[in-house]
Design a protein around this motif. Structure first.
Motif, mmCIF file in Angstrom:
data_model
loop_
_atom_site.group_PDB
_atom_site.id
_atom_site.type_symbol
_atom_site.label_atom_id
_atom_site.label_comp_id
_atom_site.label_asym_id
_atom_site.label_seq_id
_atom_site.Cartn_x
_atom_site.Cartn_y
_atom_site.Cartn_z
ATOM 1 N N UNK A 155 27.968 39.176 45.584
ATOM 2 C CA UNK A 155 29.390 39.478 45.500
ATOM 3 C C UNK A 155 29.498 40.775 44.705
ATOM 4 N N UNK A 156 29.994 41.802 45.373
ATOM 5 C CA UNK A 156 30.186 43.101 44.736
ATOM 6 C C UNK A 156 31.677 43.362 44.596
ATOM 7 N N UNK A 157 32.066 43.981 43.492
ATOM 8 C CA UNK A 157 33.460 44.329 43.249
ATOM 9 C C UNK A 157 33.541 45.832 43.028
ATOM 10 N N UNK A 161 39.222 44.173 51.532
ATOM 11 C CA UNK A 161 39.927 45.283 50.909
ATOM 12 C C UNK A 161 41.274 44.841 50.342
ATOM 13 N N UNK A 162 41.492 45.185 49.085
ATOM 14 C CA UNK A 162 42.722 44.906 48.342
ATOM 15 C C UNK A 162 43.044 43.415 48.240
ATOM 16 N N UNK A 217 32.014 42.305 49.580
ATOM 17 C CA UNK A 217 32.524 43.394 48.763
ATOM 18 C C UNK A 217 34.020 43.190 48.650
ATOM 19 N N UNK A 218 34.505 43.064 47.424
ATOM 20 C CA UNK A 218 35.931 42.938 47.165
ATOM 21 C C UNK A 218 36.400 44.229 46.530
ATOM 22 N N UNK A 219 37.539 44.729 46.982
ATOM 23 C CA UNK A 219 38.074 45.954 46.416
ATOM 24 C C UNK A 219 39.480 45.709 45.901
ATOM 25 N N UNK A 220 39.911 46.582 45.014
ATOM 26 C CA UNK A 220 41.287 46.531 44.558
ATOM 27 C C UNK A 220 41.427 46.881 43.096
#
Length: 178
Positions: free
Chosen positions: A24-26, A122-123, A152-155
């Motif tokens: 799990x990447x942030x 994403x977001x 991959x989680x972004x925000x």
């Protein structure tokens, strides 16, 4: 794709001494403008033949949704919410709320099927912070995903509970003032 290798107690026909464990990447920043870095990684991995899914929860405007993915090459599927606009506020009408929930439910379903090795959300953190997707559901999703899937989680403003389960956290910040 980055994955952790762990010893395996399962006899495999390949007789590998390890099993692949997804990460799990942030990726986080105070601005909403760093998706290109993650997208470049997703394109590179898909170009190598690995199945990749990109889900943009708060982007709309192109009449897409789960029924109409963009397919970039053979190995990259890209979904956006079926919305006439991009979401930048927690106040959604009923149709917008339904579209976001449909995309979240669809995302959980296809990830659980194990088709994709890398999934970019994403977001997702902003959807959590707006109260549009429950944080507890996201945590359960992270723990119950197939073991080989990298996420991959972004925000902006990633909840602490998600940071606590992340294997890698990348914070993008400005080193100078404009």
């Amino acid at each position: 794709m980055v994955a952790q290798l762990e010893p395996s107690s399962i006899n495999s026909t390949l007789s590998l001494p390890y099993s692949v464990q997804g990460l799990v990447q942030v990726f986080t920043s105070s601005q909403r403008n760093f998706f290109t870095t993650v997208m470049a990684q997703a394109l590179r991995i898909a170009g190598q033949g690995t199945p990749v899914l990109i889900v943009q929860f708060l982007k709309g405007g192109i009449r897409q949704g789960a029924e109409r993915p963009i397919q970039m090459g053979q190995h990259l599927d890209w979904f956006r919410c079926d919305l006439p606009r991009c979401i930048d506020t927690p106040q959604l009408d009923v149709t917008e709320t339904e579209a976001l929930q449909q995309l979240w439910q669809y995302t959980q379903k296809v990830v659980s099927e194990g088709k994709y090795s890398l999934v970019v959300l994403d977001e997702l953190s902003l959807a959590i912070n707006f109260g549009l997707i429950p944080e507890a559901e996201v945590l359960e999703f992270l723990t119950k995903r197939p073991p080989h899937v990298d996420l991959i989680l972004t925000g902006t403003e990633i909840p602490t509970s998600i940071l606590d389960v992340a294997d890698q956290i990348t914070e993008i910040r400005r080193s100078h003032q404009p």
